[in-house]
Design an enzyme around this catalytic site. Sequence first.
Site, mmCIF file in Angstrom:
data_model
loop_
_atom_site.group_PDB
_atom_site.id
_atom_site.type_symbol
_atom_site.label_atom_id
_atom_site.label_comp_id
_atom_site.label_asym_id
_atom_site.label_seq_id
_atom_site.Cartn_x
_atom_site.Cartn_y
_atom_site.Cartn_z
ATOM 1 N N GLU A 106 48.737 18.307 54.264
ATOM 2 C CA GLU A 106 47.311 18.475 53.985
ATOM 3 C C GLU A 106 46.594 19.103 55.173
ATOM 4 O O GLU A 106 47.129 19.142 56.282
ATOM 5 C CB GLU A 106 46.654 17.137 53.623
ATOM 6 C CG GLU A 106 46.492 16.179 54.769
ATOM 7 C CD GLU A 106 45.738 14.903 54.372
ATOM 8 O OE1 GLU A 106 44.964 14.939 53.402
ATOM 9 O OE2 GLU A 106 45.939 13.886 55.039
ATOM 10 N N GLU B 4 43.810 16.797 44.474
ATOM 11 C CA GLU B 4 43.374 15.492 44.954
ATOM 12 C C GLU B 4 41.930 15.285 44.526
ATOM 13 O O GLU B 4 41.092 16.179 44.690
ATOM 14 C CB GLU B 4 43.467 15.388 46.484
ATOM 15 C CG GLU B 4 42.877 14.063 46.986
ATOM 16 C CD GLU B 4 43.097 13.790 48.471
ATOM 17 O OE1 GLU B 4 43.510 14.716 49.200
ATOM 18 O OE2 GLU B 4 42.838 12.654 48.891
ATOM 19 N N GLU C 43 47.122 7.439 45.650
ATOM 20 C CA GLU C 43 47.263 7.785 47.062
ATOM 21 C C GLU C 43 46.695 6.662 47.916
ATOM 22 O O GLU C 43 45.568 6.223 47.716
ATOM 23 C CB GLU C 43 46.478 9.085 47.319
ATOM 24 C CG GLU C 43 46.969 9.861 48.492
ATOM 25 C CD GLU C 43 46.364 11.269 48.531
ATOM 26 O OE1 GLU C 43 46.694 12.091 47.657
ATOM 27 O OE2 GLU C 43 45.563 11.536 49.437
ATOM 28 N N ASN D 218 42.464 8.511 45.413
ATOM 29 C CA ASN D 218 42.519 7.662 46.604
ATOM 30 C C ASN D 218 42.227 6.211 46.267
ATOM 31 O O ASN D 218 41.257 5.898 45.584
ATOM 32 C CB ASN D 218 41.501 8.131 47.642
ATOM 33 C CG ASN D 218 41.909 9.443 48.269
ATOM 34 O OD1 ASN D 218 42.831 9.505 49.060
ATOM 35 N ND2 ASN D 218 41.229 10.523 47.875
#
Length: 554
Positions: free
Chosen positions: A510, A335, A424, A392
């Site tokens: 997560e 990520e 995301e 993100n």
Amino acid sequence: MAARKKDQMEMLWQFIHLLTDKSHPDQSVEQALSFIADSLHLGRLIGELQTEPAVSHPKGYYEQTVFYTSEAGFTEDHPLKISYQVKEPGTVTLTAFSRPGERITDERQMIAVMELVNLAAESRFMVEKADRESMTQFLTGLPNAGGYMREAARKFQAGVIDRYDAYYFNLTGFGLINKQFGQEQGDEVMIRYSTILRNATEEDEVLGHLGGDNYVALIKQGENSRKFRELIRNVDTYAMRANEKIPVSIGAIAGMMKVGPTTPVEQIISGPAIACSFAKKTTAPLIVLDDELNERINRRKTVEQKFEKALANQEFNVFYQPKVDAFTGELIGAEALARWFENGQMIPPGDFIPVLEDSYRITELDLALFRLVCRDIAEWEKEGKAVPVSVNISRRDLLDRSLFEKLEAAIREFGISKGHIIVEITETSSDLEKNLMMKFLNQLKESGIRTSIDDFGTGYSSLSILREFPVSEIKLDRSFIDKKLEKKDEIIIQSIIEMAGKLNIDIIQEGVENEQQRDFITGLGCTKIQGFLYSKPLPKSRYIRWLKAGGIPD
Ligand code: C2E
Ligand code: CA
Ligand code: CA
């Protein structure tokens, strides 16, 4: 005799001439009167305006103007008075006093003079009325922003401002009242509400109506302020429907600031307004602007001010947090997380992401970060060791109608494989955002870019998301594993995991920090893990070691 009459006529003409002198409107009445006062033995002439009670002035508005005072002084014996109705509605009364030990020589002439003064003064009162109106809210007649600030400025000048608490409050549920009873009754309710508040405050306190459902108030500190705070939480009044009184309650969300002797006057509204907007976010009924909140607000301001330059100076960096397959220990992706370095000092995302979201500038950051990630992936693809990276995207970004085109353009520009990007985004419960999100997710799906729902399980609509939204992955929120779960929760998580499997949706947990948490979630069937147990978010140079090893580096 005739000569005297002629003199008097001459004087009266002079008087009228002076009275109507447009070049010095402020002094004209006084000058004209001083010209004629000796012959009439006039000591003083005053005008009083008294209006009928209104919401803004429960006892009516009163104003006195002294038109003329003689150096010889005046006596209050035998005054001569005349009154007029004015449109305000109210009355104007003019009173003439004679000089001490004397009487007005010619009462009829004095009255004629007073009538002329009234004509001149009326236009002056009219001007003042227009001025007062420009300072009041048209519906409730309470001071508007200008009128309120003028009252506050007076308190500053008088040196008493630090005895007050400044409020800013926003009524809750007024939209519903308008909907239920119609705009006209809504207005009536607003007037009733204002009257209740005005009656609950004291003469030297100030209640202002900025328009809409926004109010401000200066209330004396201590008991008064405490009661006021209590009152605005819930005010009971009524609306009329078919001649029937229907009770309605009006609440408010408020911000309050204690005014100090050094508080800048311009903060009288903005200070508590900021506290009020914080209250709205936290859903607390009242937030007090204190040093801590001030500090927070200043930090936010600094962030907003520095952001643009920081972006141009490339102070933002990407950190990568590995995602791992818990069974094989393999690196399955990462990520991308934003990091801001200012002069080598790291500002944590929690300090700037929410600020940028509030000011709708997060999109600029997200797009910049997306490009940085694309650039890195291009590099890794060349070296043949790329794994998918989640980036993100804030829900705020959805308001940019060409968001999808911009992301796609970046992918094309760096020539990377769409399979190496995952977008995301967090779930939402707002209808508007839902529609925008649906459209965005569909665009991504059609173009072959995978999507992930972040913080899954924290919203209200989690399960319907699985059914409605075309997503490739869901990311279970940390809250699922960071506390001791009841059997019920376990069953829910397990069925989410099963359902996702059947719907061909990937699932990842997560925030896994320890082995118990890992074992718990893998036991329920979710084997993809992201968390401190494996790695914190890493700077590119250290993440490359993961890429090289294809898993935990030695
Ligand atoms: P997030 O998207 O939920 O990102 C995961 C956050 O959890 C990251 O915090 C990560 O460092 C942290 N985390 C990962 N593993 C663990 C763990 O085992 N335990 C704990 N306690 N925390 C863990 P970070 O990097 O501080 O980011 C915070 C939030 O800021 C992110 O939450 C995301 O909402 C936002 N954010 C970060 N970068 C960006 C960005 O580029 N764009 C947008 N729109 N938001 C971002
Ligand atoms: Ca995330
Ligand atoms: Ca998350």
